[in-house]
Write a protein that holds these residues in place. Sequence first.
Motif, PDB file in Angstrom:
ATOM      1  N   MET A  81       0.835  -1.195   0.000  1.00 19.17           N
ATOM      2  CA  MET A  81       0.000   0.000   0.000  1.00 19.17           C
ATOM      3  C   MET A  81       0.872   1.248   0.000  1.00 19.17           C
ATOM      4  SD  MET A  81      -3.067  -0.839   2.656  1.00 19.17           S
ATOM      5  CE  MET A  81      -4.014  -2.357   2.505  1.00 19.17           C
ATOM      6  N   ASN A  82       0.345   2.312  -0.574  1.00 16.26           N
ATOM      7  CA  ASN A  82       1.090   3.561  -0.638  1.00 16.26           C
ATOM      8  C   ASN A  82       0.239   4.718  -0.108  1.00 16.26           C
ATOM      9  OD1 ASN A  82       3.452   2.514  -1.995  1.00 16.26           O
ATOM     10  ND2 ASN A  82       2.151   2.318  -3.811  1.00 16.26           N
ATOM     11  N   GLY A  83       0.927   5.773   0.310  1.00 16.86           N
ATOM     12  CA  GLY A  83       0.279   7.038   0.626  1.00 16.86           C
ATOM     13  C   GLY A  83      -0.894   6.941   1.561  1.00 16.86           C
ATOM     14  N   ALA A  84      -2.033   7.409   1.072  1.00 19.41           N
ATOM     15  CA  ALA A  84      -3.226   7.513   1.901  1.00 19.41           C
ATOM     16  C   ALA A  84      -3.663   6.169   2.466  1.00 19.41           C
ATOM     17  CB  ALA A  84      -4.362   8.135   1.085  1.00 19.41           C
ATOM     18  N   SER A  85      -3.572   5.126   1.665  1.00 18.59           N
ATOM     19  CA  SER A  85      -4.002   3.805   2.128  1.00 18.59           C
ATOM     20  C   SER A  85      -3.145   3.312   3.283  1.00 18.59           C
ATOM     21  CB  SER A  85      -3.953   2.795   0.976  1.00 18.59           C
ATOM     22  OG  SER A  85      -4.916   3.089  -0.009  1.00 18.59           O
ATOM     23  N   ARG A  86      -1.848   3.523   3.193  1.00 18.80           N
ATOM     24  CA  ARG A  86      -0.949   3.088   4.263  1.00 18.80           C
ATOM     25  C   ARG A  86      -1.282   3.817   5.563  1.00 18.80           C
ATOM     26  NH1 ARG A  86       3.454   4.097   1.863  1.00 18.80           N
ATOM     27  NH2 ARG A  86       3.811   6.164   2.764  1.00 18.80           N
ATOM     28  N   ASP A  87      -1.535   5.112   5.463  1.00 20.46           N
ATOM     29  CA  ASP A  87      -1.888   5.893   6.649  1.00 20.46           C
ATOM     30  C   ASP A  87      -3.225   5.446   7.226  1.00 20.46           C
ATOM     31  OD1 ASP A  87       0.444   7.308   6.272  1.00 20.46           O
ATOM     32  OD2 ASP A  87      -0.533   9.002   5.263  1.00 20.46           O
ATOM     33  N   ALA A  88      -4.176   5.173   6.337  1.00 22.33           N
ATOM     34  CA  ALA A  88      -5.495   4.745   6.803  1.00 22.33           C
ATOM     35  C   ALA A  88      -5.412   3.412   7.527  1.00 22.33           C
ATOM     36  CB  ALA A  88      -6.456   4.642   5.615  1.00 22.33           C
ATOM     37  N   LEU A  89      -4.620   2.483   6.996  1.00 25.30           N
ATOM     38  CA  LEU A  89      -4.472   1.182   7.653  1.00 25.30           C
ATOM     39  C   LEU A  89      -3.779   1.336   9.001  1.00 25.30           C
ATOM     40  CD1 LEU A  89      -4.594  -1.866   7.832  1.00 25.30           C
ATOM     41  CD2 LEU A  89      -2.544  -1.988   6.379  1.00 25.30           C
ATOM     42  N   ALA A  90      -2.758   2.187   9.069  1.00 23.40           N
ATOM     43  CA  ALA A  90      -2.064   2.400  10.345  1.00 23.40           C
ATOM     44  C   ALA A  90      -3.022   2.921  11.404  1.00 23.40           C
ATOM     45  CB  ALA A  90      -0.903   3.371  10.151  1.00 23.40           C
ATOM     46  N   GLY A  91      -3.881   3.852  11.017  1.00 25.85           N
ATOM     47  CA  GLY A  91      -4.863   4.368  11.962  1.00 25.85           C
ATOM     48  C   GLY A  91      -5.850   3.309  12.390  1.00 25.85           C
ATOM     49  N   ALA A  92      -6.263   2.468  11.445  1.00 30.36           N
ATOM     50  CA  ALA A  92      -7.211   1.401  11.757  1.00 30.36           C
ATOM     51  C   ALA A  92      -6.585   0.366  12.690  1.00 30.36           C
ATOM     52  CB  ALA A  92      -7.696   0.733  10.475  1.00 30.36           C
ATOM     53  N   SER A  97      -5.998   5.083  -1.497  1.00 30.99           N
ATOM     54  CA  SER A  97      -5.365   5.244  -2.807  1.00 30.99           C
ATOM     55  C   SER A  97      -6.065   4.399  -3.858  1.00 30.99           C
ATOM     56  CB  SER A  97      -3.885   4.832  -2.732  1.00 30.99           C
ATOM     57  OG  SER A  97      -3.206   5.574  -1.749  1.00 30.99           O
ATOM     58  N   ARG A  98      -6.514   3.206  -3.453  1.00 34.14           N
ATOM     59  CA  ARG A  98      -7.255   2.302  -4.341  1.00 34.14           C
ATOM     60  C   ARG A  98      -8.413   1.706  -3.550  1.00 34.14           C
ATOM     61  NH1 ARG A  98      -3.702  -2.391  -6.286  1.00 34.14           N
ATOM     62  NH2 ARG A  98      -3.572  -2.608  -4.011  1.00 34.14           N
ATOM     63  N   SER A  99      -9.512   1.418  -4.235  1.00 36.88           N
ATOM     64  CA  SER A  99     -10.664   0.850  -3.532  1.00 36.88           C
ATOM     65  C   SER A  99     -10.337  -0.531  -2.963  1.00 36.88           C
ATOM     66  CB  SER A  99     -11.867   0.765  -4.472  1.00 36.88           C
ATOM     67  OG  SER A  99     -11.603  -0.097  -5.575  1.00 36.88           O
ATOM     68  N   ARG A 100      -9.488  -1.281  -3.657  1.00 31.24           N
ATOM     69  CA  ARG A 100      -9.119  -2.615  -3.166  1.00 31.24           C
ATOM     70  C   ARG A 100      -8.379  -2.546  -1.834  1.00 31.24           C
ATOM     71  NH1 ARG A 100      -8.083  -7.889  -4.999  1.00 31.24           N
ATOM     72  NH2 ARG A 100      -6.392  -8.882  -3.844  1.00 31.24           N
ATOM     73  N   ASP A 101      -7.666  -1.439  -1.608  1.00 34.92           N
ATOM     74  CA  ASP A 101      -6.901  -1.319  -0.363  1.00 34.92           C
ATOM     75  C   ASP A 101      -7.805  -1.359   0.864  1.00 34.92           C
ATOM     76  OD1 ASP A 101      -4.607  -1.127  -1.860  1.00 34.92           O
ATOM     77  OD2 ASP A 101      -4.396   1.044  -1.638  1.00 34.92           O
ATOM     78  N   LEU A 102      -9.010  -0.848   0.732  1.00 36.36           N
ATOM     79  CA  LEU A 102      -9.960  -0.904   1.844  1.00 36.36           C
ATOM     80  C   LEU A 102     -10.249  -2.351   2.219  1.00 36.36           C
ATOM     81  CD1 LEU A 102     -12.109   0.210   3.826  1.00 36.36           C
ATOM     82  CD2 LEU A 102     -13.716   0.233   1.896  1.00 36.36           C
ATOM     83  N   VAL A 103     -10.497  -3.186   1.225  1.00 37.43           N
ATOM     84  CA  VAL A 103     -10.826  -4.590   1.482  1.00 37.43           C
ATOM     85  C   VAL A 103      -9.610  -5.328   2.037  1.00 37.43           C
ATOM     86  CG1 VAL A 103     -11.916  -6.645   0.522  1.00 37.43           C
ATOM     87  CG2 VAL A 103     -12.378  -4.429  -0.495  1.00 37.43           C
ATOM     88  N   ASP A 104      -8.444  -5.063   1.455  1.00 42.94           N
ATOM     89  CA  ASP A 104      -7.223  -5.690   1.968  1.00 42.94           C
ATOM     90  C   ASP A 104      -7.010  -5.342   3.444  1.00 42.94           C
ATOM     91  OD1 ASP A 104      -6.750  -6.723  -0.535  1.00 42.94           O
ATOM     92  OD2 ASP A 104      -5.236  -5.229  -1.087  1.00 42.94           O
ATOM     93  N   SER A 105      -7.307  -4.102   3.801  1.00 43.16           N
ATOM     94  CA  SER A 105      -7.102  -3.650   5.178  1.00 43.16           C
ATOM     95  C   SER A 105      -8.081  -4.314   6.134  1.00 43.16           C
ATOM     96  CB  SER A 105      -7.240  -2.126   5.250  1.00 43.16           C
ATOM     97  OG  SER A 105      -6.224  -1.502   4.504  1.00 43.16           O
ATOM     98  N   ILE A 106      -9.331  -4.425   5.732  1.00 43.98           N
ATOM     99  CA  ILE A 106     -10.311  -5.087   6.598  1.00 43.98           C
ATOM    100  C   ILE A 106      -9.939  -6.554   6.785  1.00 43.98           C
ATOM    101  CG2 ILE A 106     -12.732  -5.741   6.858  1.00 43.98           C
ATOM    102  CD1 ILE A 106     -13.477  -3.215   5.291  1.00 43.98           C
TER     103      ILE A 106
END
Length: 271
Positions: A1-12, A90-99
Motif C-alpha cells: 500500500m502507498n500514501g493515503a491507504s498506508r496511513d489509513a491502515l495504520a490508523g485502523a 489510494s485504491r478501492s481494493r486497499d480498503l478490502v485488503d485492510s479489513i
Amino acid sequence: MNGASRDALAGARERLDALTDNTSVDAGSLAGELAAVTALLDREVSLRRVLTDPSQAGEAKAELAGRLLGGQVSGTTADLVAGLVRSRWSRSRDLVDSIEELASVADLTAAQRANQLDDVEDELFRFGRIVSSNTELRAALTHRGVGTAPKSELLRSLIGGRANAVTERLVTRLVTAPRGRSLEAGLESLSKLAAERRDRMVAVVTSAVPLSDAQKQRLGAALAKLYGRKMHLNLDVDSEVLGGIRVQVGDEVINGSIADRLEEVSRRMAS
C-alpha cells in the motif's frame, strides 16, 4: 500500500488495538465479522468504489456503511468499519485488503490472549512446509475449479481438531478466499502478522540436524541483537544443508555454520 491507504491502515490498526485491549471485546467474534465484511466488499465491487470515492464526504460514507451493516454485525465492528470508510484510500481494493488484515490481527489477538500465539505461529509454519512438499495437496487446495466447500472439508480432515482453532480459521479463510494471492504468500503474510503481535521478526532456520535448546537460545539471542528486535525462530531440518545452517529473515539470507555466524554477530556487535 502507498500514501493515503498506508496511513489509513495504520490508523485502523491503532483503533483495533485500542478495542482489543478491552477484554470485554471478543476478539474472535470481531475477526469473524470483519472477515464477513471483507467477503461482502470483495464481492460487491460497486459498493466498494462508493465507500472509497474521494469525492464523497467521509461521514456520508460512514452512514452508508452503518445502514448496510446495521443488525448484521456488532456495534464494535460497525464502528470500526465506519472509521475505515471515513479515511482516504489510494485504491478501492486497499480498503478490502485492510479489513481482511484487521480480521487476521483480531484472530491472532484472540490467540495471544489465550497464550496460544506461539502455537499458531508454529502451526502456520508447519502447514506451509507440508503444502510446499506435497504438490497434490497444494493443487487440491488452490485449484480454481474446486469449490470452497470441498476445500473446507479437506482442511477439516487435515487440521480439524489437530491445530489451534485460530490456525484453522486463518488457513480456511486463506484457502477459500485467496483474493489473488498464492497460498505461500498468504501464509507468509499471516506469519509476519503473528510475529508483529509481539514486536518480533520471523527467522526461518534450516539446519542439517535439529538444533539443541542451547543452540536455539544462542541463535535467537544473536539474531535479536543483530536486528534489534525480538526474534521468533521457525525451525526446519534439511540434510542437504550439509552440516551448516541457513537463516532467512525477510529478504535477507544468511548461510554458514552456527559457530561461524555467531562469531560474525559478535564481531559486528563489538565494532
